[in-house]
Design a protein around this motif. Sequence first.
Motif, PDB file in Angstrom:
ATOM      1  N   MET A   1       0.853  -1.198   0.000  1.00 33.82           N
ATOM      2  CA  MET A   1       0.000   0.000   0.000  1.00 33.82           C
ATOM      3  C   MET A   1       0.890   1.251   0.000  1.00 33.82           C
ATOM      4  SD  MET A   1      -2.936  -1.538   0.102  1.00 33.82           S
ATOM      5  CE  MET A   1      -4.277  -0.521   0.665  1.00 33.82           C
ATOM      6  N   LEU A  39      -3.821   2.677  -5.877  1.00 33.93           N
ATOM      7  CA  LEU A  39      -4.143   1.642  -4.895  1.00 33.93           C
ATOM      8  C   LEU A  39      -5.533   1.036  -5.115  1.00 33.93           C
ATOM      9  CD1 LEU A  39      -2.630   3.258  -1.667  1.00 33.93           C
ATOM     10  CD2 LEU A  39      -1.570   1.638  -3.260  1.00 33.93           C
ATOM     11  N   PHE A  40      -6.313   1.630  -6.004  1.00 31.10           N
ATOM     12  CA  PHE A  40      -7.655   1.112  -6.323  1.00 31.10           C
ATOM     13  C   PHE A  40      -7.631   0.229  -7.574  1.00 31.10           C
ATOM     14  CE2 PHE A  40      -8.262   4.762  -3.690  1.00 31.10           C
ATOM     15  CZ  PHE A  40      -9.381   4.486  -2.925  1.00 31.10           C
ATOM     16  N   ASP A  42      -5.601  -2.922 -10.036  1.00 31.66           N
ATOM     17  CA  ASP A  42      -4.698  -4.062 -10.064  1.00 31.66           C
ATOM     18  C   ASP A  42      -3.265  -3.537 -10.234  1.00 31.66           C
ATOM     19  OD1 ASP A  42      -3.135  -6.220 -11.712  1.00 31.66           O
ATOM     20  OD2 ASP A  42      -4.808  -7.296 -10.776  1.00 31.66           O
ATOM     21  N   SER A  43      -2.314  -4.161  -9.564  1.00 34.44           N
ATOM     22  CA  SER A  43      -0.928  -3.669  -9.592  1.00 34.44           C
ATOM     23  C   SER A  43      -0.350  -3.611 -11.007  1.00 34.44           C
ATOM     24  CB  SER A  43      -0.031  -4.531  -8.699  1.00 34.44           C
ATOM     25  OG  SER A  43      -0.066  -5.881  -9.131  1.00 34.44           O
ATOM     26  N   SER A  91     -14.782   0.235  -7.439  1.00 30.56           N
ATOM     27  CA  SER A  91     -13.463   0.129  -6.814  1.00 30.56           C
ATOM     28  C   SER A  91     -13.394   0.885  -5.492  1.00 30.56           C
ATOM     29  CB  SER A  91     -12.400   0.693  -7.746  1.00 30.56           C
ATOM     30  OG  SER A  91     -12.553   2.097  -7.870  1.00 30.56           O
ATOM     31  N   TYR A  93     -13.101   4.252  -5.558  1.00 29.38           N
ATOM     32  CA  TYR A  93     -12.367   5.490  -5.829  1.00 29.38           C
ATOM     33  C   TYR A  93     -13.272   6.725  -5.751  1.00 29.38           C
ATOM     34  CZ  TYR A  93      -9.468   8.947  -8.251  1.00 29.38           C
ATOM     35  OH  TYR A  93      -8.775  10.088  -8.584  1.00 29.38           O
ATOM     36  N   LYS A 117     -14.338  -6.766  -1.794  1.00 37.21           N
ATOM     37  CA  LYS A 117     -12.993  -6.225  -2.017  1.00 37.21           C
ATOM     38  C   LYS A 117     -12.882  -4.790  -1.494  1.00 37.21           C
ATOM     39  CE  LYS A 117      -9.800  -5.642  -5.931  1.00 37.21           C
ATOM     40  NZ  LYS A 117      -9.676  -5.813  -7.395  1.00 37.21           N
ATOM     41  N   THR A 118     -13.877  -3.973  -1.821  1.00 36.23           N
ATOM     42  CA  THR A 118     -13.831  -2.554  -1.454  1.00 36.23           C
ATOM     43  C   THR A 118     -14.054  -2.349   0.036  1.00 36.23           C
ATOM     44  OG1 THR A 118     -14.584  -1.990  -3.660  1.00 36.23           O
ATOM     45  CG2 THR A 118     -14.806  -0.292  -2.007  1.00 36.23           C
ATOM     46  N   LEU A 121     -10.646  -2.762   1.398  1.00 39.61           N
ATOM     47  CA  LEU A 121      -9.666  -1.771   0.952  1.00 39.61           C
ATOM     48  C   LEU A 121      -9.845  -0.402   1.613  1.00 39.61           C
ATOM     49  CD1 LEU A 121      -7.376  -0.846  -0.972  1.00 39.61           C
ATOM     50  CD2 LEU A 121      -9.158  -0.325  -2.662  1.00 39.61           C
ATOM     51  N   LYS A 124      -8.466   0.105   5.091  1.00 40.95           N
ATOM     52  CA  LYS A 124      -6.996   0.035   5.056  1.00 40.95           C
ATOM     53  C   LYS A 124      -6.393   1.374   4.675  1.00 40.95           C
ATOM     54  CE  LYS A 124      -5.910  -4.788   3.955  1.00 40.95           C
ATOM     55  NZ  LYS A 124      -5.416  -5.695   2.890  1.00 40.95           N
ATOM     56  N   LEU A 125      -7.109   2.125   3.834  1.00 39.70           N
ATOM     57  CA  LEU A 125      -6.625   3.421   3.374  1.00 39.70           C
ATOM     58  C   LEU A 125      -7.080   4.561   4.289  1.00 39.70           C
ATOM     59  CD1 LEU A 125      -7.263   3.044  -0.475  1.00 39.70           C
ATOM     60  CD2 LEU A 125      -5.143   2.659   0.785  1.00 39.70           C
TER      61      LEU A 125
END
Length: 213
Positions: A1, A39-40, A42-43, A91, A93, A117-118, A121, A124-125
């Motif tokens: 992250m 961060l929202f 896929d890498s 996502s 965002y 997933k969201t 996430l 975490k942010l």
Amino acid sequence: MRDSSKHQGLRNQLVEILNQKGITDKRVLNAIKRIPRHLFLDSSFEDFAYQDTAFPIGAGQTISQPYTVAFQSQLLQVKSDDKILEIGTGSGYQTAVLVAMGARVYSIERQLELYKKTSVLLPKLGIRPRLLTFGDGYKGLSNYAPFDSIIVTAGAPIIPQPLMAQLKIGGRLIIPVGEDQQTMTELIRINETRFEKHEHGDFRFVPMLENKN
């Protein structure tokens, strides 16, 4: 992250691009400057996260291009502590941008995969909407109504009546309406029965789906 100085520099460049495209609301631009869009995604998309482009996020859905997020956010005319209903968390965002603008966000996602997933996430942010829930966006959230404004982040064939009913008098609903291509539509509630309508150009969104749960 990880959010590096390189990422911040790319966000600053993105904000300049959005400003040149007509996004002038400082609250919107400051929120986009703050939120780490990479961060929202896929890498594998990280190097492209600050281009003004939409990307797939799974479940047949996309993260909207930054201009679309900024354009809808600007139309909302967000004030601190506004109570906003978001249809289509995706996502997360757009949710994050609205929270960064000081809104109390109630968000519905109809794809269980994305909801799960969201909902992991965002905390975490350090991003905390008032409510993140799995459900049918066409129905809105009547238990939490009325809302200062409502934003729909998927293409709707019609404007759902329940969403209109859950809007405060003086509030605005921003929704892309249409099948293959959508017209960005703004409804302002004048009184119990009357709405003022404005149209703001053509866009393309993934379709708004119903009756999932």
